[in-house]
Design a protein around this motif. Structure first.
Motif, PDB file in Angstrom:
ATOM      1  N   SER A   1       0.823  -1.199   0.000  1.00 56.13           N
ATOM      2  CA  SER A   1       0.000   0.000   0.000  1.00 56.13           C
ATOM      3  C   SER A   1       0.865   1.260   0.000  1.00 56.13           C
ATOM      4  O   SER A   1       0.419   2.325  -0.408  1.00 56.13           O
ATOM      5  CB  SER A   1      -0.942   0.005   1.209  1.00 56.13           C
ATOM      6  OG  SER A   1      -0.241   0.161   2.423  1.00 56.13           O
ATOM      7  N   PHE A   2       2.117   1.117   0.464  1.00 53.30           N
ATOM      8  CA  PHE A   2       3.083   2.206   0.352  1.00 53.30           C
ATOM      9  C   PHE A   2       3.947   2.042  -0.902  1.00 53.30           C
ATOM     10  O   PHE A   2       4.071   2.951  -1.719  1.00 53.30           O
ATOM     11  CB  PHE A   2       4.000   2.244   1.590  1.00 53.30           C
ATOM     12  CG  PHE A   2       3.336   2.782   2.807  1.00 53.30           C
ATOM     13  CD1 PHE A   2       3.470   4.108   3.170  1.00 53.30           C
ATOM     14  CD2 PHE A   2       2.569   1.964   3.630  1.00 53.30           C
ATOM     15  CE1 PHE A   2       2.862   4.619   4.301  1.00 53.30           C
ATOM     16  CE2 PHE A   2       1.950   2.448   4.762  1.00 53.30           C
ATOM     17  CZ  PHE A   2       2.090   3.784   5.104  1.00 53.30           C
ATOM     18  N   SER A   3       4.552   0.864  -1.034  1.00 52.96           N
ATOM     19  CA  SER A   3       5.564   0.684  -2.072  1.00 52.96           C
ATOM     20  C   SER A   3       4.983   0.676  -3.478  1.00 52.96           C
ATOM     21  O   SER A   3       5.591   1.215  -4.399  1.00 52.96           O
ATOM     22  CB  SER A   3       6.350  -0.604  -1.817  1.00 52.96           C
ATOM     23  OG  SER A   3       7.077  -0.514  -0.626  1.00 52.96           O
ATOM     24  N   LEU A   4       3.819   0.055  -3.684  1.00 54.89           N
ATOM     25  CA  LEU A   4       3.234   0.075  -5.017  1.00 54.89           C
ATOM     26  C   LEU A   4       2.621   1.433  -5.340  1.00 54.89           C
ATOM     27  O   LEU A   4       2.428   1.762  -6.501  1.00 54.89           O
ATOM     28  CB  LEU A   4       2.193  -1.043  -5.157  1.00 54.89           C
ATOM     29  CG  LEU A   4       2.759  -2.460  -5.074  1.00 54.89           C
ATOM     30  CD1 LEU A   4       1.667  -3.493  -5.329  1.00 54.89           C
ATOM     31  CD2 LEU A   4       3.902  -2.666  -6.061  1.00 54.89           C
ATOM     32  N   SER A   5       2.340   2.213  -4.305  1.00 57.45           N
ATOM     33  CA  SER A   5       1.898   3.584  -4.549  1.00 57.45           C
ATOM     34  C   SER A   5       2.987   4.396  -5.243  1.00 57.45           C
ATOM     35  O   SER A   5       2.703   5.408  -5.876  1.00 57.45           O
ATOM     36  CB  SER A   5       1.520   4.259  -3.224  1.00 57.45           C
ATOM     37  OG  SER A   5       0.400   3.639  -2.646  1.00 57.45           O
ATOM     38  N   ILE A   6       4.243   3.920  -5.121  1.00 60.18           N
ATOM     39  CA  ILE A   6       5.344   4.641  -5.752  1.00 60.18           C
ATOM     40  C   ILE A   6       5.168   4.695  -7.263  1.00 60.18           C
ATOM     41  O   ILE A   6       5.632   5.635  -7.924  1.00 60.18           O
ATOM     42  CB  ILE A   6       6.699   3.993  -5.385  1.00 60.18           C
ATOM     43  CG1 ILE A   6       7.875   4.943  -5.655  1.00 60.18           C
ATOM     44  CG2 ILE A   6       6.920   2.699  -6.140  1.00 60.18           C
ATOM     45  CD1 ILE A   6       7.934   6.103  -4.740  1.00 60.18           C
ATOM     46  N   ILE A   7       4.488   3.712  -7.839  1.00 58.06           N
ATOM     47  CA  ILE A   7       4.237   3.746  -9.276  1.00 58.06           C
ATOM     48  C   ILE A   7       3.320   4.912  -9.614  1.00 58.06           C
ATOM     49  O   ILE A   7       3.575   5.678 -10.553  1.00 58.06           O
ATOM     50  CB  ILE A   7       3.641   2.410  -9.751  1.00 58.06           C
ATOM     51  CG1 ILE A   7       4.657   1.278  -9.526  1.00 58.06           C
ATOM     52  CG2 ILE A   7       3.234   2.474 -11.224  1.00 58.06           C
ATOM     53  CD1 ILE A   7       4.135  -0.109  -9.826  1.00 58.06           C
ATOM     54  N   MET A   8       2.250   5.083  -8.821  1.00 58.39           N
ATOM     55  CA  MET A   8       1.364   6.229  -9.030  1.00 58.39           C
ATOM     56  C   MET A   8       2.083   7.542  -8.766  1.00 58.39           C
ATOM     57  O   MET A   8       1.904   8.524  -9.494  1.00 58.39           O
ATOM     58  CB  MET A   8       0.128   6.108  -8.136  1.00 58.39           C
ATOM     59  CG  MET A   8      -0.820   4.985  -8.523  1.00 58.39           C
ATOM     60  SD  MET A   8      -2.382   5.011  -7.595  1.00 58.39           S
ATOM     61  CE  MET A   8      -1.871   4.321  -6.026  1.00 58.39           C
ATOM     62  N   VAL A   9       2.922   7.556  -7.727  1.00 55.31           N
ATOM     63  CA  VAL A   9       3.678   8.769  -7.411  1.00 55.31           C
ATOM     64  C   VAL A   9       4.610   9.125  -8.572  1.00 55.31           C
ATOM     65  O   VAL A   9       4.779  10.298  -8.920  1.00 55.31           O
ATOM     66  CB  VAL A   9       4.470   8.592  -6.099  1.00 55.31           C
ATOM     67  CG1 VAL A   9       5.376   9.788  -5.844  1.00 55.31           C
ATOM     68  CG2 VAL A   9       3.511   8.407  -4.926  1.00 55.31           C
ATOM     69  N   GLY A  10       5.210   8.101  -9.198  1.00 54.43           N
ATOM     70  CA  GLY A  10       6.099   8.348 -10.328  1.00 54.43           C
ATOM     71  C   GLY A  10       5.403   9.042 -11.483  1.00 54.43           C
ATOM     72  O   GLY A  10       6.030   9.810 -12.233  1.00 54.43           O
ATOM     73  N   TRP A  11       4.092   8.823 -11.641  1.00 57.70           N
ATOM     74  CA  TRP A  11       3.347   9.520 -12.683  1.00 57.70           C
ATOM     75  C   TRP A  11       3.291  11.026 -12.432  1.00 57.70           C
ATOM     76  O   TRP A  11       3.045  11.802 -13.354  1.00 57.70           O
ATOM     77  CB  TRP A  11       1.910   8.977 -12.763  1.00 57.70           C
ATOM     78  CG  TRP A  11       1.816   7.516 -13.065  1.00 57.70           C
ATOM     79  CD1 TRP A  11       2.781   6.723 -13.635  1.00 57.70           C
ATOM     80  CD2 TRP A  11       0.707   6.648 -12.783  1.00 57.70           C
ATOM     81  NE1 TRP A  11       2.342   5.420 -13.729  1.00 57.70           N
ATOM     82  CE2 TRP A  11       1.066   5.341 -13.226  1.00 57.70           C
ATOM     83  CE3 TRP A  11      -0.549   6.835 -12.223  1.00 57.70           C
ATOM     84  CZ2 TRP A  11       0.220   4.256 -13.104  1.00 57.70           C
ATOM     85  CZ3 TRP A  11      -1.406   5.756 -12.105  1.00 57.70           C
ATOM     86  CH2 TRP A  11      -1.023   4.473 -12.535  1.00 57.70           C
ATOM     87  N   LEU A  12       3.520  11.426 -11.176  1.00 55.01           N
ATOM     88  CA  LEU A  12       3.450  12.847 -10.811  1.00 55.01           C
ATOM     89  C   LEU A  12       4.792  13.557 -10.955  1.00 55.01           C
ATOM     90  O   LEU A  12       4.863  14.774 -10.771  1.00 55.01           O
ATOM     91  CB  LEU A  12       2.943  12.984  -9.367  1.00 55.01           C
ATOM     92  CG  LEU A  12       1.542  12.422  -9.108  1.00 55.01           C
ATOM     93  CD1 LEU A  12       1.244  12.398  -7.612  1.00 55.01           C
ATOM     94  CD2 LEU A  12       0.488  13.241  -9.844  1.00 55.01           C
ATOM     95  N   GLY A  13       5.891  12.809 -11.236  1.00 55.07           N
ATOM     96  CA  GLY A  13       7.172  13.446 -11.522  1.00 55.07           C
ATOM     97  C   GLY A  13       8.217  13.284 -10.437  1.00 55.07           C
ATOM     98  O   GLY A  13       7.976  12.685  -9.377  1.00 55.07           O
ATOM     99  N   THR A  14       9.401  13.819 -10.694  1.00 57.41           N
ATOM    100  CA  THR A  14      10.568  13.655  -9.822  1.00 57.41           C
ATOM    101  C   THR A  14      10.373  14.320  -8.463  1.00 57.41           C
ATOM    102  O   THR A  14      10.771  13.769  -7.434  1.00 57.41           O
ATOM    103  CB  THR A  14      11.821  14.218 -10.513  1.00 57.41           C
ATOM    104  OG1 THR A  14      12.040  13.501 -11.726  1.00 57.41           O
ATOM    105  CG2 THR A  14      13.044  14.081  -9.615  1.00 57.41           C
ATOM    106  N   ILE A  15       9.778  15.517  -8.424  1.00 63.52           N
ATOM    107  CA  ILE A  15       9.560  16.203  -7.144  1.00 63.52           C
ATOM    108  C   ILE A  15       8.649  15.382  -6.245  1.00 63.52           C
ATOM    109  O   ILE A  15       8.898  15.228  -5.041  1.00 63.52           O
ATOM    110  CB  ILE A  15       8.968  17.611  -7.368  1.00 63.52           C
ATOM    111  CG1 ILE A  15       9.978  18.514  -8.099  1.00 63.52           C
ATOM    112  CG2 ILE A  15       8.567  18.246  -6.035  1.00 63.52           C
ATOM    113  CD1 ILE A  15      11.254  18.770  -7.336  1.00 63.52           C
ATOM    114  N   ALA A  16       7.591  14.822  -6.830  1.00 59.99           N
ATOM    115  CA  ALA A  16       6.686  13.977  -6.042  1.00 59.99           C
ATOM    116  C   ALA A  16       7.402  12.731  -5.530  1.00 59.99           C
ATOM    117  O   ALA A  16       7.212  12.323  -4.372  1.00 59.99           O
ATOM    118  CB  ALA A  16       5.473  13.579  -6.888  1.00 59.99           C
TER     119      ALA A  16
END
Length: 447
Positions: free
Chosen positions: A254-269
């Motif tokens: 729920s944290f680590s796979l969220s990183i894929i969604m976060v990656g869609w938001l860019g490097t700052i995210a």
């Protein structure tokens, strides 16, 4: 209420060394993130993605090793020390086999890193860092087996000192290799990976020395060498360890796979997510240090068929957990305006980190609740329901809520993080209910 002080003391006596060792891990995580972040924001983004994937695997692997706790804790409670040593031998084999399976999955992911929507500029940093951390996984598995064994026989200070020693090696190695000090090459984020690999090798070596040289380990060594490889015991470790691994893996997902969604938001995210993930690991690991003590004491009383003290232990664990939540949340609240600047020179990252504090504070109680009762269920060897609970809480509730809030409702990174309170709190409630059902029915059987 008069019996609770005894259980508070027992839990803290066991749990404090584990918490100190876990805090050493957190300090290491802080050092990694700070050093890499000040070297390069781009490298911090790359480290964020790789660390989240590796943390998912490592926590899953740690969950698998927790299957040893009710076995060794029960044997220790009944005074069957040679059999406990034999359980360690079987655990080393089981953990190694489980680690090899996880490495196969990580190799498959490595060859698909470019196909999951991450920023292209991060790939030259991600790939070598990923491979070095992959090479360290077998040592994590061996370390986990030794740590769960020593914790389960109440020698929690052993793993504390070994963890702190390994972390010191890692931090010094980070400084030398990330920045190229003392004539060594400047390796950036790859240097952090090499230092991590070295520290994990050293920690396994220290555990081997303790087990095979310390006099107090002699009864366990007798069983380690003389009782062979009982298939029933190895099967029991897989039966107990696999559900716990899947439960903890789904929680971490729920944290680590969220990183894929976060990656869609860019490097700052990505960089901001890494900073807040490091902070969240700080509270999680401290809570889990206490949770491990709950599991050890629960398995001990379960082995003695002492139902009353088992229940008192779990309730006392919840009391201490809430106190820890209040203290740690208070400290982080007071430092909230400064935390981002510790990890990066980027004002954009620091500002984004501050926006993630609200969901972080909201999910603290749910996190502590699910850790306490997950470990209580682990202590009585009732682990299969944990898989179902984790699937519902983290895959059916948490990840979809993250996508809904982050992208459908367009709250961005804050929306992705708003999923965590829903997932963790629902998991905690379901685990509490399951433990209540099991303990109201009848005294639990021996582990």
């Amino acid at each position: 209420m008069k019996f609770y002080p005894y259980h508070y003391r027992s839990l803290l006596s066991l749990g404090l060394p584990i918490m100190i060792g876990q805090l050493g891990m957190i300090i290491l995580g802080f050092a990694d993130t700070m050093m890499v972040g000040h070297h390069s924001t781009t490298e911090l983004g790359a480290a964020s993605f790789v660390n989240n994937i590796m943390n998912l695997v490592i926590i899953t692997a740690t969950g698998f090793s927790y299957g040893l706790t009710p076995i060794v804790g029960g044997l220790f409670g009944r005074g069957e020390l040679p059999q406990a040593g034999n359980a360690l031998r079987c655990a080393l084999l089981a953990n190694t086999l489980a680690g090899l399976l996880m490495m196969v999955a990580l190799v498959v992911l490595f060859f698909n890193l470019g196909n999951i929507g991450q920023p292209e500029e991060l790939m030259p940093y991600m790939r070598p860092y990923y491979l070095v951390l992959l090479a360290s996984l077998p040592f994590v598995m061996l370390f986990n087996a030794f740590k769960q064994f020593t914790d389960s026989i109440t020698e929690t200070r052993t793993s504390m000192w070994i963890l702190l020693s390994g972390n010191l090696i890692n931090i010094v190695g980070n400084y030398l290799l990330i920045y190229g000090k003392a004539g060594l090459p400047e390796m950036g984020v790859l240097g952090a990976g090499v230092a991590t690999l070295l520290s994990r090798v050293v920690m396994v070596g220290l555990f081997l020395a303790v087990f095979f040289m310390r006099k107090s380990m002699r009864p366990y060594r007798e069983g380690f060498w003389s009782l062979g490889w009982p298939r029933q015991l190895i099967r029991r470790m897989f039966t107990l360890g696999t559900p716990i691994a899947l439960e903890m893996g789904m929680e971490t997902a729920s944290f680590s796979l969220s990183i894929i969604m976060v990656g869609w938001l860019g490097t700052i995210a990505l960089a901001s997510h890494q900073v807040m993930s490091t902070i969240s690991q700080f509270t999680f690991m401290v809570y889990y240090g206490l949770g491990t003590a709950v599991a050890v004491r629960t398995s001990y009383f379960n082995g003695q068929r002492d139902h009353k003290n088992m229940l008192h232990t779990v309730t006392a664990g919840l009391h201490v957990m809430v106190a820890l939540e209040l203290v740690l949340s208070g400290i982080i609240f007071l430092l909230r305006n400064h935390i981002g600047g510790w990890f990066t020179d980027s004002p954009e990252v620091s500002a984004t980190v501050l926006t993630l504090m609200l969901p972080f504070f909201i999910y603290q109680f749910g996190d502590g609740l699910q850790i306490n009762y997950a470990n209580a269920l682990r202590g009585i060897a009732d682990v299969k329901p944990l898989m179902i609970i984790a699937f519902i809480a983290f895959f059916i509730i948490s990840l979809p809520v993250g996508y809904l809030c982050g992208f459908v409702l367009k709250f961005g990174l804050v929306g992705v993080w708003m999923a965590f309170p829903f997932g963790l709190t629902s998991a905690g409630i379901m685990m509490w209910w399951r433990f209540r059902q099991m303990t109201q029915r009848q005294p639990t059987p021996r582990a």
